[in-house]
Motif scaffolding. Sequence first.
Motif, PDB file in Angstrom:
ATOM      1  N   THR A  77      42.232  44.627  47.924  1.00  0.00           N
ATOM      2  CA  THR A  77      42.941  44.275  46.778  1.00  0.00           C
ATOM      3  C   THR A  77      44.216  45.239  46.688  1.00  0.00           C
ATOM      4  OG1 THR A  77      40.668  44.044  45.602  1.00  0.00           O
ATOM      5  CG2 THR A  77      42.718  44.492  44.150  1.00  0.00           C
ATOM      6  N   HIS A  78      44.100  46.297  46.967  1.00  0.00           N
ATOM      7  CA  HIS A  78      45.181  47.513  46.723  1.00  0.00           C
ATOM      8  C   HIS A  78      46.121  47.493  47.871  1.00  0.00           C
ATOM      9  CE1 HIS A  78      42.261  48.022  43.882  1.00  0.00           C
ATOM     10  NE2 HIS A  78      41.202  48.470  44.765  1.00  0.00           N
ATOM     11  N   THR A  79      45.913  46.825  49.001  1.00  0.00           N
ATOM     12  CA  THR A  79      46.782  46.924  50.396  1.00  0.00           C
ATOM     13  C   THR A  79      47.212  45.930  50.852  1.00  0.00           C
ATOM     14  OG1 THR A  79      44.685  46.888  51.662  1.00  0.00           O
ATOM     15  CG2 THR A  79      45.248  49.200  50.613  1.00  0.00           C
ATOM     16  N   VAL A  97      37.974  38.475  41.499  1.00  0.00           N
ATOM     17  CA  VAL A  97      36.871  39.496  40.978  1.00  0.00           C
ATOM     18  C   VAL A  97      36.718  40.688  41.364  1.00  0.00           C
ATOM     19  CG1 VAL A  97      35.895  36.950  40.128  1.00  0.00           C
ATOM     20  CG2 VAL A  97      35.013  38.196  42.172  1.00  0.00           C
ATOM     21  N   HIS A  98      36.244  41.440  40.298  1.00  0.00           N
ATOM     22  CA  HIS A  98      35.726  42.942  40.929  1.00  0.00           C
ATOM     23  C   HIS A  98      34.469  43.247  39.879  1.00  0.00           C
ATOM     24  CE1 HIS A  98      39.496  43.541  42.935  1.00  0.00           C
ATOM     25  NE2 HIS A  98      40.086  43.006  42.100  1.00  0.00           N
ATOM     26  N   LEU A  99      33.692  43.817  40.675  1.00  0.00           N
ATOM     27  CA  LEU A  99      32.296  44.399  40.042  1.00  0.00           C
ATOM     28  C   LEU A  99      32.639  45.463  39.360  1.00  0.00           C
ATOM     29  CD1 LEU A  99      30.382  44.712  43.501  1.00  0.00           C
ATOM     30  CD2 LEU A  99      29.792  43.000  41.580  1.00  0.00           C
ATOM     31  N   SER A 100      33.421  46.526  39.586  1.00  0.00           N
ATOM     32  CA  SER A 100      33.954  47.435  38.605  1.00  0.00           C
ATOM     33  C   SER A 100      35.182  47.237  37.849  1.00  0.00           C
ATOM     34  CB  SER A 100      34.293  48.882  39.488  1.00  0.00           C
ATOM     35  OG  SER A 100      35.114  48.621  40.434  1.00  0.00           O
ATOM     36  N   ASN A 101      35.496  48.111  36.881  1.00  0.00           N
ATOM     37  CA  ASN A 101      36.836  47.907  36.113  1.00  0.00           C
ATOM     38  C   ASN A 101      37.707  48.642  36.916  1.00  0.00           C
ATOM     39  OD1 ASN A 101      38.792  48.131  34.381  1.00  0.00           O
ATOM     40  ND2 ASN A 101      37.657  48.588  32.686  1.00  0.00           N
TER      41      ASN A 101
HETATM   42  C1  DQA Z   1      35.861  46.354  44.148  1.00  0.00           C
HETATM   43  C2  DQA Z   1      36.825  47.614  43.630  1.00  0.00           C
HETATM   44  C3  DQA Z   1      37.654  47.987  44.603  1.00  0.00           C
HETATM   45  O1  DQA Z   1      38.642  49.077  44.223  1.00  0.00           O
HETATM   46  C4  DQA Z   1      36.854  48.573  46.017  1.00  0.00           C
HETATM   47  O2  DQA Z   1      37.465  48.793  47.149  1.00  0.00           O
HETATM   48  C5  DQA Z   1      35.986  47.708  46.308  1.00  0.00           C
HETATM   49  C6  DQA Z   1      35.087  46.735  45.227  1.00  0.00           C
HETATM   50  C7  DQA Z   1      34.925  45.809  43.085  1.00  0.00           C
HETATM   51  O3  DQA Z   1      34.372  44.833  43.099  1.00  0.00           O
HETATM   52  O4  DQA Z   1      34.689  46.603  42.035  1.00  0.00           O
HETATM   53  O5  DQA Z   1      35.344  47.523  47.455  1.00  0.00           O
HETATM   54  O6  DQA Z   1      36.612  45.482  44.470  1.00  0.00           O
END
Ligand code: DQA
Length: 144
Positions: A77-79, A97-101
């Motif tokens: 996501t970040h790279t 989508v992301h599990l965490s905020n």
């Molecule tokens: C993630 C958030 C990302 O920053 C992290 O590198 C993950 C999981 C998430 O689902 O919250 O691997 O995408």
Amino acid sequence: MVKILVIHGPNLNLLGKRETDIYGKFTIDDINREITDALKGKQVETEIFQSNHEGDIVDKINHTTAAGIVINPAAYTHTSVAIHDALKARQIPTVEVHLSNIYAREEFRHKSLIAPVATGQISGFGKASYILGIKALLEILNVR
Ligand code: DQA
């Protein structure tokens, strides 16, 4: 029949063992089961793909015949300019989508290179993020 592609990025194969305080105790198989259950009875064919390799994710996006994508690009996501470019090239409706905020975590997670080429983003609802993402995608694709 509409085909959708769900992509899980790197390290999501370790869910259930990995930083459970952040990501929870459920496994990727639990998520996949919930996705399949949520789509039961709908005219939707689902392909689910997990990879730890950026190029494999790019190849999958390049060649997919899916009408829509739900992607958790995880650390990419970040790279990943490569995944950004792949999504931009195909112009397939995509929900990130992301599990965490990601905005409530370390600063390096605040920037998504995928968000500008996604239709929208869902972040912070645990495994429900995937189900919300699927619902959003079905909405965009006009699948009832
Ligand atoms: C993630 C958030 C990302 O920053 C992290 O590198 C993950 C999981 C998430 O689902 O919250 O691997 O995408």
